[in-house]
Every structure is written in structure tokens, then in C-alpha cells.
Write a protein that holds these residues in place. Structure first.
Motif, PDB file in Angstrom:
ATOM      1  N   GLU A  49       0.819  -1.216   0.000  1.00 39.19           N
ATOM      2  CA  GLU A  49       0.000   0.000   0.000  1.00 39.19           C
ATOM      3  C   GLU A  49       0.855   1.269   0.000  1.00 39.19           C
ATOM      4  O   GLU A  49       0.325   2.370  -0.081  1.00 39.19           O
ATOM      5  N   PHE A  50       2.179   1.090   0.115  1.00 40.37           N
ATOM      6  CA  PHE A  50       3.056   2.262   0.175  1.00 40.37           C
ATOM      7  C   PHE A  50       3.773   2.477  -1.153  1.00 40.37           C
ATOM      8  O   PHE A  50       4.220   1.529  -1.796  1.00 40.37           O
ATOM      9  N   GLY A  51       3.881   3.744  -1.529  1.00 41.14           N
ATOM     10  CA  GLY A  51       4.567   4.099  -2.763  1.00 41.14           C
ATOM     11  C   GLY A  51       6.015   4.463  -2.516  1.00 41.14           C
ATOM     12  O   GLY A  51       6.483   4.531  -1.380  1.00 41.14           O
ATOM     13  N   THR A  52       6.723   4.670  -3.605  1.00 39.33           N
ATOM     14  CA  THR A  52       8.147   5.018  -3.550  1.00 39.33           C
ATOM     15  C   THR A  52       8.359   6.395  -4.182  1.00 39.33           C
ATOM     16  O   THR A  52       7.443   6.977  -4.770  1.00 39.33           O
ATOM     17  N   LEU A  53       9.580   6.856  -4.097  1.00 44.84           N
ATOM     18  CA  LEU A  53       9.937   8.120  -4.738  1.00 44.84           C
ATOM     19  C   LEU A  53       9.733   8.030  -6.257  1.00 44.84           C
ATOM     20  O   LEU A  53       9.297   8.989  -6.903  1.00 44.84           O
ATOM     21  N   ALA A  54      10.008   6.855  -6.803  1.00 48.72           N
ATOM     22  CA  ALA A  54       9.809   6.659  -8.249  1.00 48.72           C
ATOM     23  C   ALA A  54       8.326   6.800  -8.619  1.00 48.72           C
ATOM     24  O   ALA A  54       7.980   7.374  -9.656  1.00 48.72           O
ATOM     25  N   ASP A  55       7.439   6.293  -7.753  1.00 44.61           N
ATOM     26  CA  ASP A  55       5.999   6.448  -7.999  1.00 44.61           C
ATOM     27  C   ASP A  55       5.607   7.927  -8.002  1.00 44.61           C
ATOM     28  O   ASP A  55       4.811   8.375  -8.821  1.00 44.61           O
ATOM     29  N   LEU A  56       6.172   8.671  -7.072  1.00 46.37           N
ATOM     30  CA  LEU A  56       5.850  10.103  -6.988  1.00 46.37           C
ATOM     31  C   LEU A  56       6.341  10.837  -8.234  1.00 46.37           C
ATOM     32  O   LEU A  56       5.650  11.691  -8.780  1.00 46.37           O
ATOM     33  N   ARG A  57       7.538  10.491  -8.676  1.00 46.78           N
ATOM     34  CA  ARG A  57       8.088  11.139  -9.879  1.00 46.78           C
ATOM     35  C   ARG A  57       7.215  10.853 -11.085  1.00 46.78           C
ATOM     36  O   ARG A  57       6.992  11.718 -11.932  1.00 46.78           O
ATOM     37  N   GLU A  58       6.713   9.628 -11.156  1.00 45.93           N
ATOM     38  CA  GLU A  58       5.850   9.258 -12.276  1.00 45.93           C
ATOM     39  C   GLU A  58       4.514   9.994 -12.186  1.00 45.93           C
ATOM     40  O   GLU A  58       4.019  10.528 -13.181  1.00 45.93           O
ATOM     41  N   SER A  59       3.939  10.051 -10.986  1.00 42.65           N
ATOM     42  CA  SER A  59       2.629  10.695 -10.824  1.00 42.65           C
ATOM     43  C   SER A  59       2.696  12.193 -11.097  1.00 42.65           C
ATOM     44  O   SER A  59       1.736  12.783 -11.581  1.00 42.65           O
ATOM     45  N   VAL A  60       3.808  12.815 -10.771  1.00 42.01           N
ATOM     46  CA  VAL A  60       3.887  14.267 -10.960  1.00 42.01           C
ATOM     47  C   VAL A  60       3.979  14.626 -12.448  1.00 42.01           C
ATOM     48  O   VAL A  60       3.658  15.745 -12.848  1.00 42.01           O
ATOM     49  N   ARG A  61       4.375  13.654 -13.254  1.00 40.52           N
ATOM     50  CA  ARG A  61       4.470  13.920 -14.695  1.00 40.52           C
ATOM     51  C   ARG A  61       3.109  13.831 -15.385  1.00 40.52           C
ATOM     52  O   ARG A  61       2.951  14.283 -16.502  1.00 40.52           O
ATOM     53  N   SER A  62       2.126  13.230 -14.682  1.00 39.87           N
ATOM     54  CA  SER A  62       0.807  13.107 -15.316  1.00 39.87           C
ATOM     55  C   SER A  62       0.057  14.433 -15.185  1.00 39.87           C
ATOM     56  O   SER A  62       0.433  15.306 -14.413  1.00 39.87           O
ATOM     57  N   SER A  63      -1.002  14.567 -15.924  1.00 36.95           N
ATOM     58  CA  SER A  63      -1.748  15.823 -15.911  1.00 36.95           C
ATOM     59  C   SER A  63      -3.217  15.547 -15.582  1.00 36.95           C
ATOM     60  O   SER A  63      -3.865  14.805 -16.299  1.00 36.95           O
TER      61      SER A  63
END
Ligand code: ZN
Length: 213
Positions: A18-32
Motif C-alpha cells: 500500500e506504500f509508494g516510492t519516490l519513483a511512484d511520486l516522480r511518475e505521478s507528478v508527470r501526469s496531468s
């Protein structure tokens, strides 16, 4: 400097999935639009969305005293309304509960008897983080005690978040990920919670000065 804060294993049980990583955050911030919600403290010295991987304003931010979240059986308040709006309507995929080590709110709550009842976040802090740290942890200084209470407080807010069906349903289907952060105000470095080892550890990366990494 690399930091590692070990917490007691028996107090919380979170599923690593259920926990995300820094890589998940980087990917999510690129979405719109960027799919990140930060629940942060109102008197955080740095803006909670000053992240090394996102521009200011890209993340949705809900701020209150010490990033506190009531449980689902407690009165619905503006914090929960903000979280529900971000997750259900804005469809954020990452929720960061972001505390900080120099929290003056927590320092106040550590010293005062707070008698306003369960709907007061200070009262919940006394019943949860303050109680378990004083009962189960060994510390030698008030600074250590405060750090442990801030880490435990962050985990209680993640547990409270999980008490809402709209959160649990999305976690179960992989539509949502949790992140537990404690920011070191002096260095702007992030300690992130690792459920597998029950530790807060430094997120290692190169970050521009005065931006939270
Ligand atoms: Zn604070």
C-alpha cells in the motif's frame, strides 16, 4: 547525513504494497493533473509542496495542526473534506502525510494537558503518539522523545486515513498509494517510512538547496 529511526514493530501493521516510492511520486507528478496530495503541518517552515521533483503548486496540499487526520468514527472536518475531494474528484494517486522534526505544535502538545475531547487533534496526540512513546520507547533526551512522537504521530495519521472506506477501496485496487514522511527542517531532507522494516529512513537523492527531497 543518512538517518534511520527504528520504531516498535508491534504498534502498527501496514501492508508494504500500500506504500509508494519516490519513483511512484516522480511518475505521478508527470501526469496531468499531477496526482499527489500532501497533508502537511500548518506551521511547516518550508512549504510542504517544495519538492525536488515537483514545481510549487503542482501538488494538492491540505494543511492543519501537525498534519492531523481524524478517524472515520470522529466528526467529519475540513481536513477530511479536502482529502476526499482530492482523492475522489481530483483522482490523486499518491497521499503523503508529511510531518516535520521541528514541529512547534507537537512540542506544545508534549507539554500541555489537552482536555477538549477526541475531536481535538492535540487530545488524539496525547492518547496515541505521546502515550505509546512514553510507555514503550527508551529515550534519553526530550529531543529524542519528540522525534519518536513525531514519527509515531505520522503513523497514527496513516492509520486514521485507512479507516475511511474510500481510501481502503482504492488502496486495495492499487489506485492509491500511501507515503509517510518526516522532514528534517534543518536540512530539508525527507525521512520516509518503510513498513517492512518499521523504520523512517532518508530518501537518498540529490536535491537543490532548500527544496524538500
Ligand atoms: Zn508543525
Amino acid at each position: 547525513m543518512h538517518r534511520r529511526i527504528q520504531l516498535k514493530k508491534h504498534l502498527h501493521r501496514f501492508a508494504s504494497a500500500e506504500f509508494g516510492t519516490l519513483a511512484d511520486l516522480r511518475e505521478s507528478v508527470r501526469s496531468s493533473p499531477p496526482g499527489i496530495l500532501i497533508v502537511g503541518c500548518a506551521e511547516h517552515d518550508l512549504a510542504p509542496d517544495m519538492l525536488s521533483f515537483a514545481d510549487p503548486g503542482q501538488c494538492t496540499v491540505v494543511q492543519n495542526l501537525a498534519a492531523s487526520i481524524p478517524r472515520s468514527d470522529q466528526p467529519y472536518d475540513s481536513t477530511v473534506a479536502g482529502i476526499e475531494y482530492a482523492i475522489v474528484l481530483q483522482r490523486v494517486r499518491e497521499v503523503i502525510v508529511c510531518s516535520h522534526l521541528c514541529c512547534r505544535v507537537v512540542r506544545y502538545w508534549m507539554k500541555q494537558p489537552i482536555l477538549n475531547g477526541d475531536s481535538d487533534p492535540g487530545c488524539r496526540f496525547m492518547a496515541n503518539a505521546r502515550r505509546v512513546v512514553d510507555r514503550f520507547y527508551h529515550y534519553t533526551t526530550e529531543s529524542e522523545r519528540q522525534t519518536l512522537m513525531i514519527c509515531e504521530h505520522t503513523l497514527y495519521q496513516l492509520e486514521n486515513l485507512r479507516s475511511y472506506p474510500f481510501i481502503r477501496n482504492r488502496l486495495a485496487t492499487g489506485q492509491l498509494r500511501l507515503h509517510g514522511w518526516v522532514v528534517d527542517d534543518r536540512s530539508a531532507r525527507v525521512l520516509a517510512y518503510v513498513p517492512m522494516s518499521h523504520q523512517f529512513v532518508t530518501i537518498e537523492k540529490i536535491a537543490p538547496r532548500k527544496r524538500i527531497s
